[in-house]
Write a protein that holds these residues in place. Structure first.
Motif, PDB file in Angstrom:
ATOM      1  N   UNK A  33       0.879  -1.208  -0.142  1.00  0.00           N
ATOM      2  CA  UNK A  33      -0.255   0.061   0.164  1.00  0.00           C
ATOM      3  C   UNK A  33       1.093   1.403  -0.380  1.00  0.00           C
ATOM      4  N   UNK A  34       0.697   2.496  -0.868  1.00  0.00           N
ATOM      5  CA  UNK A  34       1.746   3.503  -0.619  1.00  0.00           C
ATOM      6  C   UNK A  34       2.053   3.519  -2.369  1.00  0.00           C
ATOM      7  N   UNK A  35       2.525   1.791  -2.307  1.00  0.00           N
ATOM      8  CA  UNK A  35       4.332   1.503  -3.140  1.00  0.00           C
ATOM      9  C   UNK A  35       4.217   2.950  -4.685  1.00  0.00           C
ATOM     10  N   UNK A  36       2.418   3.176  -5.140  1.00  0.00           N
ATOM     11  CA  UNK A  36       2.404   4.047  -6.294  1.00  0.00           C
ATOM     12  C   UNK A  36       1.849   5.408  -5.808  1.00  0.00           C
ATOM     13  N   UNK A  37       1.158   4.874  -4.661  1.00  0.00           N
ATOM     14  CA  UNK A  37       0.231   6.849  -4.681  1.00  0.00           C
ATOM     15  C   UNK A  37       0.670   6.940  -2.572  1.00  0.00           C
ATOM     16  N   UNK A  38       1.962   7.370  -2.394  1.00  0.00           N
ATOM     17  CA  UNK A  38       2.788   8.526  -3.542  1.00  0.00           C
ATOM     18  C   UNK A  38       3.476   7.992  -3.089  1.00  0.00           C
ATOM     19  N   UNK A  39       4.490   7.047  -1.949  1.00  0.00           N
ATOM     20  CA  UNK A  39       5.599   6.855  -1.189  1.00  0.00           C
ATOM     21  C   UNK A  39       6.819   6.633  -2.699  1.00  0.00           C
ATOM     22  N   UNK A  40       6.249   5.285  -3.377  1.00  0.00           N
ATOM     23  CA  UNK A  40       7.415   5.768  -3.948  1.00  0.00           C
ATOM     24  C   UNK A  40       7.708   7.057  -5.411  1.00  0.00           C
ATOM     25  N   UNK A  41       6.444   7.215  -5.831  1.00  0.00           N
ATOM     26  CA  UNK A  41       7.207   8.700  -6.559  1.00  0.00           C
ATOM     27  C   UNK A  41       7.759   9.799  -5.454  1.00  0.00           C
ATOM     28  N   UNK A  42       7.222   9.714  -4.684  1.00  0.00           N
ATOM     29  CA  UNK A  42       8.042  11.313  -3.852  1.00  0.00           C
ATOM     30  C   UNK A  42       9.281  10.922  -3.167  1.00  0.00           C
ATOM     31  N   UNK A  43       9.181   9.496  -2.850  1.00  0.00           N
ATOM     32  CA  UNK A  43      10.639   9.138  -2.790  1.00  0.00           C
ATOM     33  C   UNK A  43      12.099   9.489  -3.646  1.00  0.00           C
ATOM     34  N   UNK A  44      10.979   9.099  -5.127  1.00  0.00           N
ATOM     35  CA  UNK A  44      11.536   9.051  -6.565  1.00  0.00           C
ATOM     36  C   UNK A  44      12.261  10.349  -6.208  1.00  0.00           C
ATOM     37  N   UNK A  45      11.435  11.374  -5.738  1.00  0.00           N
ATOM     38  CA  UNK A  45      12.558  12.981  -6.091  1.00  0.00           C
ATOM     39  C   UNK A  45      13.007  13.649  -5.215  1.00  0.00           C
ATOM     40  N   UNK A  46      13.124  12.866  -3.937  1.00  0.00           N
ATOM     41  CA  UNK A  46      13.510  13.139  -2.928  1.00  0.00           C
ATOM     42  C   UNK A  46      15.166  12.238  -2.528  1.00  0.00           C
ATOM     43  N   UNK A  47      15.023  10.745  -3.143  1.00  0.00           N
ATOM     44  CA  UNK A  47      17.088  10.500  -3.432  1.00  0.00           C
ATOM     45  C   UNK A  47      17.287  10.768  -5.097  1.00  0.00           C
ATOM     46  N   UNK A  48      16.692  11.552  -5.870  1.00  0.00           N
ATOM     47  CA  UNK A  48      17.060  12.107  -6.895  1.00  0.00           C
ATOM     48  C   UNK A  48      17.689  13.686  -6.479  1.00  0.00           C
TER      49      UNK A  48
END
Ligand code: BES
Ligand code: ZN
Length: 443
Positions: A102-117
Motif C-alpha cells: 500500500x502506497x508503493x505508487x500512491x504516493x510514497x514511491x513517487x515522492x521518495x524518487x524525487x527525494x532520492x534524486x
C-alpha cells in the motif's frame, strides 16, 4: 542504505490518514520522513496541524536561482479488502521486478524518487541547480484538509516559480507522460427517511412510501438514457474539447480493449458522442459511490425500512465550480423527490478541476526532462480523470502552475488490493528528478 531499502522502510508505516486509530503511525511516518530529509542535508520542519503533520524541507536558498516546490503525500488509503492481497499490504516485497505494498505508487514511491534524486545530486555536486522546497503532507487522501490554511499562512516562505508533482499516471510502461489537466470533484450524502420505524411490508406496504423505492427513483433521475447527467444546468460551464486534444488522444495507445482488460467490465458505457478517453478526462460525470438501507442479511425479510442513504460524487471539468454543481444537484433532487419521504442532503469535500498550458516555458522544460530521463522522443500529453484538489489551490493561493509528471502505471492498483510500483519506475523517477531540476533551472 539502498534506495529500495529506504522505500521499504517508508512503506512499512501504515500511514492511513482516514483512520483515527492510525494517527500515531501517520505521525511516526512524518518523523521518519523528516529524519531522512535531514540526513540528505536539507533543512526540515515538521508542522503540526489539527490533523496530520506537514513536512517541509529546503536546501540553502540563494538569490538569482529558480525556486521549485515539489509536492507529494505520505498518507495512504486503507488497505481493505485485506484478504485480496497476495502479500501483506504493509510488508513490502518485490515480485518480478515490481514492488507490492500500500502506497508503493500512491504516493510514497513517487515522492521518495524525487527525494532520492535530490539526495544523489547533493551527494555528487554538493549543491542543487535550484532553490528547492519539499511540501509533503499527510492528508491528501482525505481532501488535504489543513494544507490550504498552511499555504495561506506561509505564503512568503513558500514563494516559488513552479510546482512539480508525481502523483498521476503514465500511458504505458516506459512512456513518459505529461498531465496538463485533472478533473475536479464534489461530493454529497443523501438520506431519505419515511416512517418512524421499520414496518411490516404486508401491513403497511401500499400505504406508506418506501424510502428505498423513493431513493431508487431519485437516483434514476441523475442520468438520461444517453448517459448524460440530467441535472438542469449541469453542463452550462463545460467547454467543448479542442480539436488538437481529440486528435492527439486518438493516437494514444489507450484503446477500449485495454480498458476492458484492466477493468473486467463486460462492456464500456458512457455519454454518447465521446470516446472513452474523452469521457474520462474531459467530460463531467455523476457517480453513486455507495447506497444502503433495508435488510442486508441472508434470506428474505418483509420489511419496509424507515430510511435509505446514498453517497454521490461528481467529477468536474473546467470551468465547473463544485459549489455551483452541489447547489444545482441539490435543487434538482429536492424537486424530484417523491412524496411521503423527507430528503436530507449533506455536502462533503470538494476540489476544483485543473488545466494548464502544456506548452508553457516550464511545461516544455518538464517535457525535455521526461525525454532525457526515459531516453525517448515522444512525450504523451494527457489529462486525467482523477482529482488532486490542492493543485488548483496552489494556483489560487501561491499563484503558480503545477507540472504533473506521473509515474503510475495503469495497472498499479492504487487504492485497491495489491497496489504496486515497478522498481524500474522508481529508478526512472530518481533520474527524472535530476533532469527536471536542471531543465527548470535553465528554462
Ligand atoms: N493520485 C490520486 C489522484 C489521481 C488518480 C490523479 C488517478 C490522476 C489519476 C490521488 O491520490 C487521489 O486518489 N485523489 C482522490 C481525490 C480525493 C479528494 C479523495 C480521487 O481522485 O478520488
Ligand atoms: Zn490516492
Amino acid at each position: 542504505m539502498s534506495a529500495l531499502d529506504l522505500l521499504f522502510d517508508f512503506l512499512r508505516f501504515p500511514s492511513v490518514s482516514t483512520d483515527p486509530a492510525r494517527s500515531g503511525d501517520v505521525a511516526a511516518c512524518a518523523e521518519w520522513l523528516s529524519g531522512r530529509l535531514a540526513d540528505f542535508g536539507l533543512k526540515v520542519e515538521v508542522h503540526p496541524t489539527r490533523g496530520h503533520p506537514i513536512v517541509v524541507a529546503r536546501n540553502e536558498h540563494r538569490p538569482g536561482r529558480r525556486t521549485v516546490l515539489i509536492y507529494g503525500h505520505y498518507d495512504v488509503q486503507p488497505e481493505d479488502p485485506v484478504a485480496e492481497w497476495k502479500s501483506a499490504p504493509f510488508e513490502p516485497v518485490v515480485r518480478d521486478g515490481v514492488i507490492y505494498a500500500r502506497g508503493s505508487t500512491d504516493n510514497k514511491g513517487q515522492i521518495l524518487a524525487h527525494i532520492l534524486g535530490v539526495a544523489a545530486t547533493l551527494k555528487a555536486t554538493g549543491d542543487l541547480p535550484v532553490n528547492l522546497i519539499f511540501v509533503i503532507e499527510g492528508e491528501e487522501e482525505i481532501g488535504s484538509t489543513h494544507l490550504e490554511s498552511f499555504l495561506a499562512a506561509h505564503r512568503d516562505a513558500l514563494k516559488c516559480d513552479v510546482i512539480a508533482v508525481s502523483d498521476t499516471g503514465m500511458v504505458a510502461p516506459g512512456a513518459p507522460t505529461f498531465t496538463y489537466g485533472l478533473r475536479g470533484i464534489a461530493t454529497m450524502e443523501l438520506r431519505v427517511t419515511g416512517p418512524r420505524t421499520d414496518l411490516h411490508s404486508g401491513i403497511f406496504g401500499g400505504a406508506v412510501m418506501n424510502p428505498l423505492t423513493a431513493l431508487a427513483r431519485l437516483l434514476a433521475t441523475l442520468h438520461d438514457g444517453d448517459c448524460r447527467v440530467a441535472v438542469p444546468g449541469f453542463y452550462d460551464a463545460v467547454h467543448a474539447l479542442s480539436d488538437w486534444e481529440r486528435e492527439a488522444w486518438s493516437r494514444l495507445p489507450l484503446g477500449d480493449e485495454r480498458i476492458l482488460g484492466l477493468t473486467g467490465a463486460p462492456a464500456l458505457v458512457g455519454e454518447s458522442g465521446y470516446t472513452t478517453l474523452e469521457r474520462t478526462w474531459a467530460r463531467p460525470t455523476a457517480e453513486i459511490n455507495g447506497i444502503g438501507g433495508g435488510f442486508q442479511g441472508a434470506g428474505s425479510k418483509t420489511v419496509l425500512p424507515r430510511e435509505a442513504f446514498a453517497k454521490l460524487s461528481f467529477r468536474l471539468v473546467p470551468d465547473q465550480s463544485p459549489q455551483d454543481i452541489l447547489d444545482k444537484v441539490s435543487a434538482h433532487l429536492r424537486a424530484q423527490c417523491p412524496p411521503g419521504v423527507v430528503l436530507d442532503i449533506q455536502s462533503g469535500h470538494s476540489g476544483e478541476p485543473y488545466l494548464t498550458d502544456p506548452h508553457s516555458r516550464f511545461g516544455k522544460a518538464a517535457q525535455r526532462a521526461l525525454r532525457r530521463a526515459f531516453g525517448t522522443q515522444d512525450v504523451a500529453l494527457i489529462r486525467e480523470g482523477g482529482s488532486i484538489p490542492i493543485i488548483n489551490t496552489f494556483k489560487r493561493v501561491l499563484g503558480v502552475d503545477t507540472l504533473l509528471l506521473g509515474l503510475a502505471l495503469p495497472d498499479c492498483a492504487a487504492h485497491g488490493p495489491n497496489e504496486n510500483f515497478p522498481v524500474a519506475n522508481f529508478e526512472d523517477g530518481i533520474r527524472l528528478n535530476q533532469a527536471l531540476l536542471e531543465e527548470l533551472a535553465s528554462a
